[in-house]
Scaffold this motif. Sequence first.
Motif, mmCIF file in Angstrom:
data_model
loop_
_atom_site.group_PDB
_atom_site.id
_atom_site.type_symbol
_atom_site.label_atom_id
_atom_site.label_comp_id
_atom_site.label_asym_id
_atom_site.label_seq_id
_atom_site.Cartn_x
_atom_site.Cartn_y
_atom_site.Cartn_z
ATOM 1 N N ALA A 14 3.046 32.516 66.336
ATOM 2 C CA ALA A 14 3.096 32.947 67.726
ATOM 3 C C ALA A 14 3.787 31.884 68.576
ATOM 4 O O ALA A 14 3.558 30.678 68.399
ATOM 5 C CB ALA A 14 1.678 33.198 68.246
ATOM 6 N N GLY A 15 4.648 32.361 69.462
ATOM 7 C CA GLY A 15 5.437 31.456 70.291
ATOM 8 C C GLY A 15 6.789 31.116 69.714
ATOM 9 O O GLY A 15 7.631 30.535 70.398
ATOM 10 N N GLY A 16 6.993 31.477 68.464
ATOM 11 C CA GLY A 16 8.250 31.183 67.793
ATOM 12 C C GLY A 16 9.334 32.203 68.082
ATOM 13 O O GLY A 16 9.144 33.124 68.892
ATOM 14 N N SER A 17 10.465 32.034 67.403
ATOM 15 C CA SER A 17 11.630 32.885 67.623
ATOM 16 C C SER A 17 12.205 33.381 66.303
ATOM 17 O O SER A 17 12.077 32.702 65.265
ATOM 18 C CB SER A 17 12.721 32.102 68.374
ATOM 19 O OG SER A 17 12.281 31.690 69.641
ATOM 20 N N LEU A 18 12.837 34.526 66.380
ATOM 21 C CA LEU A 18 13.598 35.076 65.267
ATOM 22 C C LEU A 18 14.809 35.797 65.850
ATOM 23 O O LEU A 18 14.758 36.283 66.985
ATOM 24 C CB LEU A 18 12.781 36.084 64.451
ATOM 25 C CG LEU A 18 11.730 35.573 63.478
ATOM 26 C CD1 LEU A 18 10.942 36.751 62.897
ATOM 27 C CD2 LEU A 18 12.354 34.758 62.363
ATOM 28 N N ARG A 19 15.877 35.876 65.048
ATOM 29 C CA ARG A 19 17.022 36.681 65.444
ATOM 30 C C ARG A 19 17.304 37.703 64.355
ATOM 31 O O ARG A 19 17.552 37.338 63.202
ATOM 32 C CB ARG A 19 18.264 35.827 65.686
ATOM 33 C CG ARG A 19 19.401 36.643 66.301
ATOM 34 C CD ARG A 19 20.624 35.830 66.626
ATOM 35 N NE ARG A 19 21.453 35.574 65.454
ATOM 36 C CZ ARG A 19 22.749 35.302 65.503
ATOM 37 N NH1 ARG A 19 23.369 35.258 66.670
ATOM 38 N NH2 ARG A 19 23.431 35.063 64.394
ATOM 39 N N LEU A 20 17.276 38.955 64.740
ATOM 40 C CA LEU A 20 17.609 40.042 63.819
ATOM 41 C C LEU A 20 19.082 40.400 63.972
ATOM 42 O O LEU A 20 19.630 40.352 65.074
ATOM 43 C CB LEU A 20 16.756 41.274 64.100
ATOM 44 C CG LEU A 20 15.237 41.087 64.098
ATOM 45 C CD1 LEU A 20 14.550 42.432 64.337
ATOM 46 C CD2 LEU A 20 14.763 40.445 62.826
ATOM 47 N N SER A 21 19.684 40.771 62.867
ATOM 48 C CA SER A 21 21.072 41.224 62.866
ATOM 49 C C SER A 21 21.155 42.616 62.261
ATOM 50 O O SER A 21 20.378 42.969 61.372
ATOM 51 C CB SER A 21 21.944 40.276 62.041
ATOM 52 O OG SER A 21 21.901 38.963 62.537
ATOM 53 N N CYS A 22 22.111 43.387 62.748
ATOM 54 C CA CYS A 22 22.349 44.719 62.209
ATOM 55 C C CYS A 22 23.860 44.898 62.090
ATOM 56 O O CYS A 22 24.554 44.971 63.111
ATOM 57 C CB CYS A 22 21.757 45.784 63.107
ATOM 58 S SG CYS A 22 22.189 47.479 62.635
ATOM 59 N N ALA A 23 24.329 44.956 60.858
ATOM 60 C CA ALA A 23 25.751 45.129 60.601
ATOM 61 C C ALA A 23 26.057 46.597 60.362
ATOM 62 O O ALA A 23 25.409 47.251 59.526
ATOM 63 C CB ALA A 23 26.167 44.300 59.394
ATOM 64 N N ALA A 24 27.045 47.110 61.095
ATOM 65 C CA ALA A 24 27.436 48.516 60.976
ATOM 66 C C ALA A 24 28.680 48.643 60.107
ATOM 67 O O ALA A 24 29.507 47.736 60.046
ATOM 68 C CB ALA A 24 27.709 49.105 62.361
ATOM 69 N N SER A 25 28.806 49.805 59.476
ATOM 70 C CA SER A 25 29.919 50.030 58.550
ATOM 71 C C SER A 25 31.173 50.533 59.254
ATOM 72 O O SER A 25 32.197 50.770 58.591
ATOM 73 C CB SER A 25 29.505 51.044 57.479
ATOM 74 O OG SER A 25 29.176 52.288 58.078
ATOM 75 N N ARG A 26 31.093 50.697 60.570
ATOM 76 C CA ARG A 26 32.260 51.140 61.308
ATOM 77 C C ARG A 26 32.337 50.411 62.643
ATOM 78 O O ARG A 26 31.371 49.762 63.058
ATOM 79 C CB ARG A 26 32.234 52.650 61.521
ATOM 80 C CG ARG A 26 31.045 53.131 62.303
ATOM 81 C CD ARG A 26 30.946 54.632 62.324
ATOM 82 N NE ARG A 26 31.719 55.233 63.392
ATOM 83 C CZ ARG A 26 31.712 56.542 63.661
ATOM 84 N NH1 ARG A 26 31.018 57.364 62.911
ATOM 85 N NH2 ARG A 26 32.422 57.036 64.657
ATOM 86 N N ASN A 27 33.456 50.559 63.315
ATOM 87 C CA ASN A 27 33.660 49.905 64.591
ATOM 88 C C ASN A 27 32.593 50.364 65.582
ATOM 89 O O ASN A 27 32.443 51.557 65.843
ATOM 90 C CB ASN A 27 35.052 50.272 65.113
ATOM 91 C CG ASN A 27 35.469 49.429 66.289
ATOM 92 O OD1 ASN A 27 34.653 49.115 67.147
ATOM 93 N ND2 ASN A 27 36.725 49.059 66.330
#
Length: 115
Positions: A14-27
């Motif tokens: 708790a109090g921490g950070s995360l970064r999620l990424s989502c890569a798409a297959s098209r523009n």
Amino acid sequence: QVQLVESGGGLVQAGGSLRLSCAASRNIFSINAMGWYRQAPGKQRELVAAITSGGSTNYADSVKGRFTMSRDNAKNTVYLQMNSLKPEDTAVYYCNARVFIYDYWGQGTQVTVSS
């Protein structure tokens, strides 16, 4: 058709950070809107944040001021920066792409916040 691949989940205190990424297959310019949803055990899937092709964003009240959604058009990737995480943020997070009337989903990534 759009394929979405999420990454970046994990276990954090708790109090921490995360970064999620989502890569798409098209523009992603061709995608009307992209969003992050989450689903906790026993609960319905809920919208966390969304960004339109024009760059407008909106957030659930529960994450405003803590989460930031952004995108990198060159990489066809959207991100969710999550700060000041709370145990109630624990859920599977899903990336969504809306193309006209069609919704596409990623496989989900688990985020667990320990107290």
